[in-house]
Design a protein around this motif. Structure first.
Motif, mmCIF file in Angstrom:
data_model
loop_
_atom_site.group_PDB
_atom_site.id
_atom_site.type_symbol
_atom_site.label_atom_id
_atom_site.label_comp_id
_atom_site.label_asym_id
_atom_site.label_seq_id
_atom_site.Cartn_x
_atom_site.Cartn_y
_atom_site.Cartn_z
ATOM 1 N N CYS A 130 -45.677 -8.530 -72.009
ATOM 2 C CA CYS A 130 -45.269 -9.946 -72.051
ATOM 3 C C CYS A 130 -43.903 -10.139 -71.403
ATOM 4 C CB CYS A 130 -45.233 -10.462 -73.496
ATOM 5 S SG CYS A 130 -46.859 -10.834 -74.142
ATOM 6 N N ASP A 131 -42.954 -9.283 -71.753
ATOM 7 C CA ASP A 131 -41.608 -9.387 -71.151
ATOM 8 C C ASP A 131 -41.690 -9.257 -69.634
ATOM 9 O OD1 ASP A 131 -40.489 -9.676 -73.673
ATOM 10 O OD2 ASP A 131 -39.818 -7.586 -73.801
ATOM 11 N N GLU A 177 -39.270 -23.971 -64.644
ATOM 12 C CA GLU A 177 -39.080 -22.750 -65.444
ATOM 13 C C GLU A 177 -39.723 -21.534 -64.773
ATOM 14 O OE1 GLU A 177 -40.243 -21.196 -69.945
ATOM 15 O OE2 GLU A 177 -40.603 -23.286 -69.408
ATOM 16 N N PHE A 178 -40.892 -21.749 -64.147
ATOM 17 C CA PHE A 178 -41.651 -20.677 -63.511
ATOM 18 C C PHE A 178 -41.678 -20.897 -61.998
ATOM 19 C CE2 PHE A 178 -44.743 -19.969 -67.338
ATOM 20 C CZ PHE A 178 -43.761 -19.286 -68.024
ATOM 21 N N GLY A 188 -42.511 -20.641 -71.159
ATOM 22 C CA GLY A 188 -42.364 -19.216 -71.472
ATOM 23 C C GLY A 188 -42.774 -18.875 -72.895
ATOM 24 N N ARG A 235 -40.255 -16.158 -63.940
ATOM 25 C CA ARG A 235 -39.051 -16.997 -64.021
ATOM 26 C C ARG A 235 -38.611 -17.473 -62.651
ATOM 27 N NH1 ARG A 235 -36.676 -13.246 -68.004
ATOM 28 N NH2 ARG A 235 -37.382 -14.058 -69.991
ATOM 29 N N LEU A 265 -46.509 -19.385 -73.308
ATOM 30 C CA LEU A 265 -47.309 -18.322 -72.702
ATOM 31 C C LEU A 265 -47.345 -17.101 -73.617
ATOM 32 C CD1 LEU A 265 -48.963 -17.094 -70.441
ATOM 33 C CD2 LEU A 265 -46.825 -16.525 -69.260
ATOM 34 N N ARG A 266 -46.187 -16.726 -74.133
ATOM 35 C CA ARG A 266 -46.136 -15.585 -75.048
ATOM 36 C C ARG A 266 -46.976 -15.858 -76.306
ATOM 37 N NH1 ARG A 266 -42.799 -11.143 -75.732
ATOM 38 N NH2 ARG A 266 -41.323 -11.897 -74.185
ATOM 39 N N LEU A 307 -43.301 -12.417 -68.021
ATOM 40 C CA LEU A 307 -42.389 -13.572 -68.117
ATOM 41 C C LEU A 307 -41.205 -13.431 -67.163
ATOM 42 C CD1 LEU A 307 -42.570 -14.208 -71.937
ATOM 43 C CD2 LEU A 307 -43.265 -15.805 -70.129
ATOM 44 N N ARG A 308 -40.666 -12.223 -67.031
ATOM 45 C CA ARG A 308 -39.581 -12.005 -66.061
ATOM 46 C C ARG A 308 -40.074 -12.282 -64.647
ATOM 47 N NH1 ARG A 308 -38.303 -7.556 -69.104
ATOM 48 N NH2 ARG A 308 -39.232 -6.131 -67.615
#
Length: 192
Positions: free
Chosen positions: A183-184, A141-142, A79, A191, A82-83, A187-188
């Protein structure tokens, strides 16, 4: 003793010539003149004006690959990587557009001429994203059934922050906040 004529020297001189004259007026003769050599000497390294322009475009696009690859292949949670990768790409594109607008405009023309170079660049970028997504999936994680397809979707979803067509927006107020929101969101969505 004069410096030996190398492809790197020729590409650096070509960038300077393109910056001064623009892509419509810059010639191989101008590049040779800037280097103090004959145009035939330039052609021994690059067989045509098109090959020289393609090499300049490739060099410009490749400048971000090393930094971004290091982020993609770093250790640690996917995460934050990636950001960081997306932020580094956005920062690199903004620098190119803002620090040297004349050369950026020139590259926009060259990129349009060299779609194969651009396609290879995009594939390299998507492969890096796929490595990040894949590591996130492996580590739990993903969640992504196909890391390569997910990487392509990430590339498309963040287009506003790396496609030169949006360069005029990159200095506008609120763009950093818009980047963080995207980005948020991605990423959400990734998850597990």
């Amino acid at each position: 003793m004069p410096e030996p004529l190398t492809p790197t020297r020729i590409l650096e001189a070509t960038e300077d010539v393109l910056r001064r004259f623009g892509p419509a007026k810059a010639t191989v003769v101008d590049v040779a003149r800037a280097l103090g050599v004959s145009h035939g000497s330039v052609y021994r390294h690059f067989g045509s004006k098109a090959a020289l322009r393609e090499a300049v475009t490739q060099r410009w696009l490749d400048q971000s690959h090393t930094t971004l690859s290091a982020v993609a292949d770093a250790e640690g949670p996917a995460g934050p990587r990636l950001r960081e990768w997306l932020a580094a790409l956005f920062a690199a594109k903004r620098r190119k557009a803002g620090d040297d607008p004349e050369l950026f405009a020139t590259y926009m023309v060259l990129v349009g001429e060299n779609s194969g170079v651009v396609e290879r660049h995009i594939e390299t970028m998507i492969e890096q994203l796929a490595r990040i997504v894949g590591s996130g999936v492996r580590d739990g994680e993903f969640r992504a059934a196909d890391p390569a397809a997910t990487a392509r979707a990430l590339w498309d979803a963040t287009n506003r922050f790396h496609d030169p067509a949006y360069a005029a927006e990159w200095s506008r107020p609120g763009i950093d906040e818009a980047f963080e929101v995207v980005c948020d969101l991605v990423l959400r969505g990734l998850r597990a």
